[in-house]
Design an enzyme around this catalytic site. Structure first.
Site, PDB file in Angstrom:
ATOM      1  N   GLU A   1       0.828  -1.205   0.000  1.00  8.13           N
ATOM      2  CA  GLU A   1       0.000   0.000   0.000  1.00  8.13           C
ATOM      3  C   GLU A   1       0.865   1.259   0.000  1.00  8.13           C
ATOM      4  O   GLU A   1       0.544   2.246  -0.656  1.00  8.13           O
ATOM      5  CB  GLU A   1      -0.947   0.024   1.218  1.00  8.13           C
TER       6      GLU A   1
ATOM      7  N   ASP B   1      -4.467  -9.565  -8.609  1.00  9.85           N
ATOM      8  CA  ASP B   1      -4.822  -8.592  -9.638  1.00  9.85           C
ATOM      9  C   ASP B   1      -3.674  -7.773 -10.236  1.00  9.85           C
ATOM     10  O   ASP B   1      -3.323  -7.891 -11.406  1.00  9.85           O
ATOM     11  CB  ASP B   1      -5.929  -7.656  -9.123  1.00  9.85           C
TER      12      ASP B   1
ATOM     13  N   GLU C   1     -18.521  -6.284  -2.377  1.00 11.30           N
ATOM     14  CA  GLU C   1     -17.156  -6.802  -2.327  1.00 11.30           C
ATOM     15  C   GLU C   1     -17.041  -8.202  -2.912  1.00 11.30           C
ATOM     16  O   GLU C   1     -16.025  -8.570  -3.468  1.00 11.30           O
ATOM     17  CB  GLU C   1     -16.629  -6.808  -0.880  1.00 11.30           C
TER      18      GLU C   1
ATOM     19  N   GLU D   1     -12.386   0.376  -9.394  1.00 12.80           N
ATOM     20  CA  GLU D   1     -12.010  -0.506 -10.510  1.00 12.80           C
ATOM     21  C   GLU D   1     -13.024  -0.509 -11.650  1.00 12.80           C
ATOM     22  O   GLU D   1     -12.657  -0.546 -12.828  1.00 12.80           O
ATOM     23  CB  GLU D   1     -11.810  -1.947 -10.015  1.00 12.80           C
TER      24      GLU D   1
ATOM     25  N   THR E   1      -1.374   1.176 -10.737  1.00 14.54           N
ATOM     26  CA  THR E   1      -2.584   0.519 -10.245  1.00 14.54           C
ATOM     27  C   THR E   1      -3.403   1.454  -9.359  1.00 14.54           C
ATOM     28  O   THR E   1      -4.589   1.258  -9.157  1.00 14.54           O
ATOM     29  CB  THR E   1      -2.230  -0.784  -9.489  1.00 14.54           C
TER      30      THR E   1
HETATM   31  C1  DMJ Z   1      -6.381   0.442  -5.030  1.00 15.74           C
HETATM   32  O1  DMJ Z   1      -5.615   0.855  -3.952  1.00 15.74           O
HETATM   33  C2  DMJ Z   1      -5.540  -0.158  -6.104  1.00 15.74           C
HETATM   34  O2  DMJ Z   1      -6.208  -0.077  -7.308  1.00 15.74           O
HETATM   35  C3  DMJ Z   1      -5.155  -1.575  -5.827  1.00 15.74           C
HETATM   36  O3  DMJ Z   1      -4.410  -2.172  -6.840  1.00 15.74           O
HETATM   37  C4  DMJ Z   1      -6.369  -2.411  -5.562  1.00 15.74           C
HETATM   38  N1  DMJ Z   1      -7.264  -1.838  -4.629  1.00 15.74           N
HETATM   39  C5  DMJ Z   1      -7.446  -0.433  -4.480  1.00 15.74           C
HETATM   40  C6  DMJ Z   1      -8.793   0.080  -4.864  1.00 15.74           C
HETATM   41  O4  DMJ Z   1      -9.827  -0.781  -4.758  1.00 15.74           O
END
Ligand code: DMJ
EC number: 3.2.1.113
Length: 933
Positions: free
Chosen positions: A147, A294, A388, A406, A492
């Site tokens: 994170e 992912d 979720e 997303e 991401t």
């Molecule tokens: C984000 O922090 C990023 O996109 C991560 O790769 C996946 N989850 C969250 C948002 O849902």
């Protein structure tokens, strides 16, 4: 593949080293806007309307960002219900979710480049100054490496990328001297100790001040990490190396990626969800494209785009081939086992996989992207947000929704690829739903439960980093953005890194890469990067024609059919027997069971046990059907158990200035008016005296016709209910006396009766944890007259509510209450004789009555020793549901009625549907929470 075939650049085997211009062009080619070639289908959206929606996004961003800056900054996040900052250590721990918080003003850093995309250059300049002045990266706090990398390092680098762009333009940021980059470098060095493992995979957590090793670090004992956690570093780390010339970051990130590649399951080419960072063994061997994995896939493809290194593309294509072979069952994406990839590992999907259609666009595989996106959109239309997790027959599996971006991300990329205005309409719906259901006076609040519409006191930083960026870009024309977005790649977390990095300091690339790549045959590139400029003029209705057969896939879900039964439909055979249709008294069903090798044993206690011996089945297909029938039966049986628990309720504050926008999750009672069966109860609140409600009230005039607030403790819940009812209250809210408790951190429970007959209690009673309760108490302190609605599901907070006359007369409330009281009935069979106020929804399974439905069965899964599911077929969704169709149609119509878009005050969802949705899987919850945010 030739250029004329429309496939060069990001998919074809490109020259050894792609110059940046080619890489950028390739990216642009995949994402080229096809707006100009659109000719029919969804109605085009006018420039004015697009601008209007863009402005709406700007206003929403201001509401979120403004409230964060005003009420939360310098804290990491805004708590939008209590309108204050979330500071780690000062709030009850939420477990792994809190590892994103490092006391480094997370939301501010994550928002930096969004400010520039949204054309708020002045605010960006101010924000950068604040980051430089206030942010400390040396806190004694343990944070998630993943994170911190994607949000903070990525945020600083995105900010730096746009700061230097602005500086070069000559108007803003003229004072800027790479300060954000210096901070990024400092943070990069702080993260490096995490890579001190023999594998090169990083520890999942690090102490910003003390690293890993020192005893003060309080971390470094972990053995596992998620694949995405270890495989989502290369963009930020390589950018840091290339911006600064310090090669070490890119080297470490490459090494971790190399290790993951080495460890892929060699026959399936899939990776598991979690891996041991010391041994490299797969800890969780299930594999999908959502939680836990992912962005590993995302970064392989994007690393190729950003760095121009073919090895990343080869790896991505190898994995992608496996994903499409095993996990993709259009429109579904279902987890499988890495060693037995024909075997599904789950019957539900998680919300994180909604990014995948966007990645497929970048890859150039548009058709499945359109299909999956359409399926997700229908789930959203049903629940307003993507829960979720949701099952393969599209029911809620895990009801939370933390405002994830997303789906908006995929919508944006699909619009860029197809130019189909349909995707603009999708974006418009997202905007409407956010404003209608998530907007609160102090920001936007995550949904605690999409079924009840209740909120959680949480606004994650990714909401600002990603959601507003993608929504704004969706409606923006080129001239609405002050730079060329196609010169950048999105990380991401949607941070922007310039594509020119591919030619900067590139000497470090490939230093540590392995040379062990499998020879890929050409078929791997069959569906790579179609040139949309060629594709769409020939078939402008392309996207629509793909969506068309799916248009009712969710409402008319033919659950078993979705996955793989269409073959038998096509051959004219009857669809196999579904567990939910099975009746032990139907001779035809018994015959089918026999064919499937399933025998039926009548137990002495009256229950029926089903046992399957695949070997006794008439054919391997029948054996396979039998296994599936048994699996369905197990799920059905556990679901029935859960369905006998009571679902959560909602307390919605409807008076000024809340107007229904704040919805609190409440626990139901096993006695009193059942809100799921009756009209909601609405009234002003009043505190009872004594506050614990354990004796006759001394202020009956104050609570008469109102909803009484009572404190938990000192006597039974039922006793409190009787005392406030005797004083004339029309409902009661019990507020937890355990200070700091919250439904964010404690499991909700239902209030048990007192072991006696509680039929005399006619009013509805709900329970709030202390934090939710204090939101009401604070409102009473501030506004005195506070009106709430007690219901099973939050009602629309639309203009109707704002304009509604405040029903201030007590008589009105009383009339309403009288009406409800006459229709009140008890229908709870979970009465529990336990000690006062200790009953927990999850902890008293013994109080569940044995299932007595005609299709219930006791099943011994250990007898399931066959594995006939290896012949995995994929779907074509145009198969009909035949005799199930009517029934499902009926069901979908009922569910339509339950859509909260219906007007205020209307009964919104039948209990059966809510009960069926009340299938929260705690284990899955914990697993997913652990894997990834
Ligand atoms: C984000 O922090 C990023 O996109 C991560 O790769 C996946 N989850 C969250 C948002 O849902």
């Amino acid at each position: 593949m030739s250029e004329a075939g429309g496939c060069w650049g990001c998919g074809s085997p490109v020259p050894q080293r792609a110059p940046w211009s080619l890489v950028a062009a390739a990216t642009a080619l995949c994402l080229v806007s096809a707006t100009s070639v659109w000719t029919a289908g969804a109605a085009p959206m006018s420039r004015e309307e697009k601008q209007k929606l863009g402005n709406q996004v700007l206003e929403m961003f201001d509401h979120a960002y403004g409230n964060y800056m005003e009420h939360a900054y310098p804290a990491d996040e805004l708590m939008p219900l209590t309108c204050r900052g979330r500071v780690r250590g000062q709030e009850p721990s939420r477990g792994d979710v809190d590892d994103a918080l490092g006391k480094f003003s997370l939301t501010l850093i994550d928002s930096l480049d969004t400010l520039v995309v949204l054309n708020k250059t002045k605010e960006f300049e101010d924000a950068v100054r604040k980051v430089l002045r206030d942010v400390n990266l040396d806190n004694d706090v343990v944070v998630s490496v993943f994170e911190t990398n994607i949000r903070v390092l990525g945020g600083l680098l995105g900010g730096h990328s746009l700061a230097i762009m602005l500086k070069e333009k000559g108007e803003y940021m003229q004072w800027y001297n790479d300060e954000l980059l210096q901070m990024a470098k400092q943070l990069g060095y702080k993260l490096l100790p995490a890579f001190n493992t023999t594998s090169g995979l990083p520890y999942p957590r690090i102490n910003l001040k003390f690293g890993i090793r020192k005893p003060e670090a309080r971390t470094g004992t972990e053995t596992d990490t998620c694949t995405a956690c270890a495989g989502t570093l290369i963009l930020e780390f390589a950018a840091l190396s290339r911006f600064t010339g310090a090669t070490i970051f890119e080297e470490y990130a490459r090494k971790a990626l190399d290790f993951l590649w080495e460890k892929r399951q060699r026959s399936s080419n899939l990776v598991g969800v979690t891996i041991n960072i010391h041994t490299g063994d797969w800890v969780r061997k299930d594999s999908g494209v959502g939680a836990g994995i992912d962005s590993y896939y995302e970064y392989l493809l994007k690393a190729y785009v950003l760095l121009g290194d073919d090895s990343f593309l080869e790896r991505f294509n190898t994995h992608y081939d496996a994903i499409m072979r095993y996990i993709s069952q259009p429109p579904l994406l279902l987890d499988v086992h890495i060693h037995k990839p024909m075997l599904n590992a789950r019957t539900w999907m998680d919300a994180l996989l909604a990014f995948f259609p966007g990645l497929q666009v970048l890859k150039g595989d548009i058709r499945p992207a359109i299909e999956t996106h359409e399926m997700l959109y229908q789930v959203i239309k049903k629940h307003n947000f993507l829960p979720e997790a949701f099952t393969t027959d599209f029911r809620v599996h895990w009801a939370q929704h933390p405002l994830r971006p997303e789906f908006a991300e995929s919508t944006y990329f699909l619009y860029k690829a197809t130019g189909d205005p349909y995707y603009l309409e999708v974006g418009k719906t997202l905007i409407e739903n956010l404003n209608k259901y998530a907007r609160v006076p102090c920001g936007f609040a995550a949904m605690k439960d999409v079924r009840t519409g209740s909120h959680e006191d949480r606004m994650d930083s990714f909401f600002l980093a990603e959601m507003f960026k993608y929504l704004y870009l969706l409606f923006a024309d080129k001239e609405d953005i002050i730079f060329d977005i196609e010169d950048y790649i999105f990380t991401t977390e949607a941070h922007l890194l310039p594509l020119w990095l591919s030619t900067t300091n590139q000497s470090i690339s490939k230093k540590n890469t392995t040379s062990d790549y499998t020879e890929l045959d050409d078929s791997n590139f069959d569906w790579t990067c179609p040139n949309t400029q060629i594709l769409f003029p020939n078939d402008p209705l392309y996207a629509q024609s793909i969506r068309e057969p799916l248009k009712n896939v969710v409402d008319k879900s033919c659950p078993r059919g979705i996955i793989r039964v269409e073959e038998s439909f096509r051959s004219g055979a009857k669809p196999p027997l579904r567990a939910r249709d099975f009746m032990a008294t139907n001779p035809e069903h018994l015959e089918i069971l026999k064919k499937m090798g399933v025998s039926l044993i009548h137990l002495k206690d009256g229950r029926v046990q089903l046992v399957q011996h695949a070997i006794q089945a008439a054919s391997s297909i029948d054996a396979e059907d039998g296994l599936r029938f048994m699996q369905e039966m197990i799920e059905l049986s556990s679901q029935q158990q859960k369905e006998q628990q009571l679902p959560p309720r909602a307390v919605q504050i409807v008076s000024h200035p809340f107007f229904g926008r704040v919805v609190l999750t409440a626990g139901p009672a096993q006695f009193g008016l059942d809100l799921s069966k009756h009209k909601e109860t609405r009234g002003f609140v009043a505190s009872s005296k004594p506050y614990n409600g354990c004796s006759e009230l001394t202020n009956p005039e104050a609570v008469m016709g109102k909803i009484a607030l009572i404190q938990r403790g000192q006597c039974m819940f039922a006793e409190k209910a009787r005392n406030i009812q005797n004083a004339g209250a029309i409902g009661g809210i019990v507020i937890d006396d355990n200070e700091g408790s919250s439904s964010d951190t404690a499991p909700l429970f239902q209030m048990a009766g007192d072991g006696k007959d509680t039929d005399d209690i006619k009013i509805p009673m709900l329970f709030l944890f202390s934090k939710e309760g204090s939101i009401i108490l604070d409102a009473v302190r501030e506004y005195e007259e506070v009106e709430v609605l007690l219901s099973d599901k939050a009602k629309d907070r639309d203009s109707e509510m704002e304009n509604e006359e405040q029903p201030s007369s007590e008589n009105d409330s009383q009339n309403q209450s009288a009406e409800e009281i006459t229709s009140s009935s008890q229908d709870v069979d979970l009465v529990d004789q336990e000690s006062p106020e200790e009953s927990s929804l999850n902890s008293h399974p013994e109080s569940l009555s044995p299932t007595d439905m005609d299709n219930a069965a006791s099943i011994d899964p250990s007898e399931q020793n066959s594995d006939p599911t290896e012949n995995h077929e994929t779907t074509s969704l145009d198969g009909e549901c035949t005799d199930l169709d009517n029934q499902l149609q009926e069901q979908s119509e009922t569910e339509e009625d339950s859509n909260p878009n219906v007007s205020w005050g209307k009964k919104v969802q039948p209990i059966d549907s809510i009960l069926a949705d009340w299938n929260e899987d705690i284990e899955a919850f914990e697993m997913m929470e652990k894997d990834e945010l």
